[in-house]
Design an enzyme around this catalytic site. Structure first.
Site, PDB file in Angstrom:
ATOM      1  N   SER A 178       1.400  -0.833  -0.009  1.00 47.23           N
ATOM      2  CA  SER A 178      -0.006   0.397   0.065  1.00 47.23           C
ATOM      3  C   SER A 178       0.425   1.223  -0.059  1.00 47.23           C
ATOM      4  O   SER A 178       1.826   1.541   0.480  1.00 47.23           O
ATOM      5  CB  SER A 178      -0.912   0.313   1.661  1.00 47.23           C
ATOM      6  N   TYR A 192      -3.073  -1.204   9.944  1.00 50.60           N
ATOM      7  CA  TYR A 192      -2.923  -1.801   8.483  1.00 50.60           C
ATOM      8  C   TYR A 192      -1.421  -1.787   8.531  1.00 50.60           C
ATOM      9  O   TYR A 192      -0.823  -1.657   7.655  1.00 50.60           O
ATOM     10  CB  TYR A 192      -4.215  -1.366   8.060  1.00 50.60           C
TER      11      TYR A 192
END
Length: 269
Positions: free
Chosen positions: A149, A162
């Site tokens: 990400s 996350y």
């Protein structure tokens, strides 16, 4: 030979003796929607054999084709991984795409949910990679693409767990690129930007607002407003195309940002 690539200075590129025409079977995790689904479509359109995996196979999503196989796979279950790898047979490319997220204030996020995120995003990726390496090493060729990400480029607020789970895979993949290169196996990172359509926290079984204590309300409000109307965002096709580039790269490049926002972050880093 040392490759002074600006994306990853000093990276020792893999020995790559594989012709493009030899790289024809790809296994993708998390293929029921989002990046995984679009990547499966992209590679199939290019003539590859696609093994699309997901927890509950949904054949209605895919066209009938002898080059598409759907397999049940839970990346948090060792038996499921072993069964899927055996059923898949030889694979040229593994794309570790399956992932989940938790959005909220870290202090209000139960450790059980943090562990759940790591089980999928970190340990699931490691387990799939470990299962795929022996076959690739024996054949002396292969590529492993780990989808992380853009939070690894610029950590975003209210996503600490996350971000940590994805940062771990960045270091993991960088290390693998060195140790697997000697066997002709490439290890690559694809770093997507922000894409609201991916249902970021859909599999965490906890409403986002339950993780925003009253003390964080004023802080969180403008952040969520920004998420709702980002100036730049990533399309699923951006990620599929970045994975395609990563698979076919022979330069030793490690990181491939996907989406206009991720590219902008990479350029600012």
């Amino acid at each position: 030979m040392i490759n002074d690539n600006p994306v990853y200075p000093g990276y020792i590129g893999p020995v790559n003796n594989t012709r493009e025409t030899d790289m024809k079977t790809i296994l993708i995790t998390g293929s029921s929607s989002g990046y995984g689904f679009e990547t499966a479509r992209h590679f199939h359109a290019e003539g590859w054999t696609v093994i699309a995996t997901m927890r509950c196979p949904r054949p209605e999503l895919y066209p009938a084709s002898e080059r598409i196989r759907l397999l049940a796979l839970d990346v948090t279950d060792a038996d499921s991984i072993a069964a899927a790898i055996e059923a898949a047979g030889p694979i040229d490319v593994l794309v570790n795409n399956a992932g989940i997220g938790v959005v909220g204030a870290f202090e209000a996020t139960p450790m059980a949910h943090i562990r759940k995120v790591f089980e999928t995003n970190t340990f699931g990726v490691m387990a799939m990679t470990q299962a795929a390496i022996p076959g690739m090493r024996t054949r002396g060729t292969g590529t492993i693409v780990n989808v992380t990400s853009s939070v690894t480029l610029a950590p975003m607020p209210l996503a600490a767990a996350y971000t940590a789970s994805k940062q771990a895979i960045e270091g993991f993949t960088g290390s693998l690129a060195h140790e697997l290169g000697a066997f002709g196996i490439g290890a690559k990172l694809v770093e997507p930007g922000y894409a609201p359509t991916t249902q970021f926290a859909a599999n965490t079984d906890i409403p986002v607002m339950d993780l925003i204590p009253e003390a964080y309300a004023d802080y969180a409000a403008p952040i969520f407003a920004g998420y709702a109307n980002p100036p730049l965002m990533t399309k699923e096709s951006d990620v599929a195309e970045a994975i395609w580039r990563a698979v076919h790269d022979t330069s030793g490049q490690l990181r491939f940002p996907a989406g206009a926002d991720a590219v902008a972050l990479m350029e600012q880093a």
